[in-house]
Design an enzyme around this catalytic site. Structure first.
Site, PDB file in Angstrom:
ATOM      1  N   SER A  70       2.063   1.009 -76.073  1.00 35.76           N
ATOM      2  CA  SER A  70       2.445  -0.368 -76.331  1.00 35.76           C
ATOM      3  C   SER A  70       3.829  -0.624 -75.765  1.00 35.76           C
ATOM      4  O   SER A  70       4.640   0.290 -75.641  1.00 35.76           O
ATOM      5  CB  SER A  70       2.429  -0.647 -77.843  1.00 35.76           C
ATOM      6  OG  SER A  70       2.678  -2.010 -78.103  1.00 35.76           O
ATOM      7  N   ASP A  71       4.089  -1.867 -75.425  1.00 34.11           N
ATOM      8  CA  ASP A  71       5.410  -2.255 -74.951  1.00 34.11           C
ATOM      9  C   ASP A  71       5.663  -3.697 -75.363  1.00 34.11           C
ATOM     10  O   ASP A  71       4.725  -4.498 -75.459  1.00 34.11           O
ATOM     11  CB  ASP A  71       5.523  -2.115 -73.433  1.00 34.11           C
ATOM     12  CG  ASP A  71       6.971  -2.138 -72.979  1.00 34.11           C
ATOM     13  OD1 ASP A  71       7.680  -1.153 -73.256  1.00 34.11           O
ATOM     14  OD2 ASP A  71       7.399  -3.131 -72.382  1.00 34.11           O
ATOM     15  N   THR A  72       6.926  -4.010 -75.626  1.00 34.82           N
ATOM     16  CA  THR A  72       7.326  -5.352 -76.031  1.00 34.82           C
ATOM     17  C   THR A  72       8.505  -5.797 -75.180  1.00 34.82           C
ATOM     18  O   THR A  72       9.451  -5.032 -74.985  1.00 34.82           O
ATOM     19  CB  THR A  72       7.736  -5.364 -77.524  1.00 34.82           C
ATOM     20  OG1 THR A  72       6.620  -4.942 -78.318  1.00 34.82           O
ATOM     21  CG2 THR A  72       8.166  -6.754 -77.960  1.00 34.82           C
TER      22      THR A  72
END
Length: 189
Positions: A70-72
């Protein structure tokens, strides 16, 4: 049916959120180059990084169950804002967010040796107008240093938010509904 996954992230926030889904998991970190490609748009960047993290976990040998990456990122005026490099960078970032609406994009990906599936969740976040004193005090709290866009909605930075449209959990770092739906879709493939 209990599904087990690997979480390719050292983030305590993602660990806590994934725990809320009741999914059995083991957590580890991956080293991924998060440098944007030339002319890479924010949506493409965040999705590529989530996929890269999941696939990096597979490459490390985590192959007996799906790997979650995941990445934000925080985006304003179609520009990705990373983690603050220093106090000056942080101050510039918070002044841009002050009194404005920005987007938080969180991508989620599941990967195995033969497949990868991902999605991106976009949430609009509006900040109140911040004073120089509020910005300086927030930096001194130590909270913003490791956060995309220089703030954590789940912590002290939450007091700056006047409105949110979308997934609160995506802003924290892992959209619960979308992660569960993506895993179910991945397992059906």
């Amino acid at each position: 049916m209990t599904t087990a996954v690997y979480l390719a992230s050292a983030s305590p926030r993602r660990k806590e959120l994934l725990s809320q889904l009741g999914i059995e998991f083991e957590q580890f970190s991956v080293d991924a180059d998060e440098t944007p490609l030339v002319n890479e748009q924010p949506h493409a960047l965040v999705e590529r990084l989530a996929r890269l993290k999941a696939q990096s976990g597979v490459a490390l040998g985590y192959t007996d169950r799906p790997v979650l990456g995941s990445d934000t990122i925080v985006v304003i005026d179609n520009e990705s804002l990373g983690k603050p490099r220093d106090k000056n960078d942080f101050t510039t970032t918070l002044k841009r967010l002050s009194g404005n609406t920005h987007q938080v994009l969180t991508a989620v990906a599941f990967a195995t040796q033969t497949d990868v599936l991902s999605c991106v969740v976009s949430t609009d976040v509006t900040f109140k107008t911040l004073t120089d004193e509020e910005i300086a005090a927030y930096w001194e709290s130590g909270e913003p240093q490791d956060k995309a866009g220089g703030y954590g909605i789940q912590g002290l930075g939450g007091r700056f938010v006047t409105h949110i449209a979308g997934s609160y959990f995506a802003v924290v770092g892992l959209p619960l509904y979308e992660t569960e739906q993506l895993l179910q879709a991945f397992l059906r493939r």
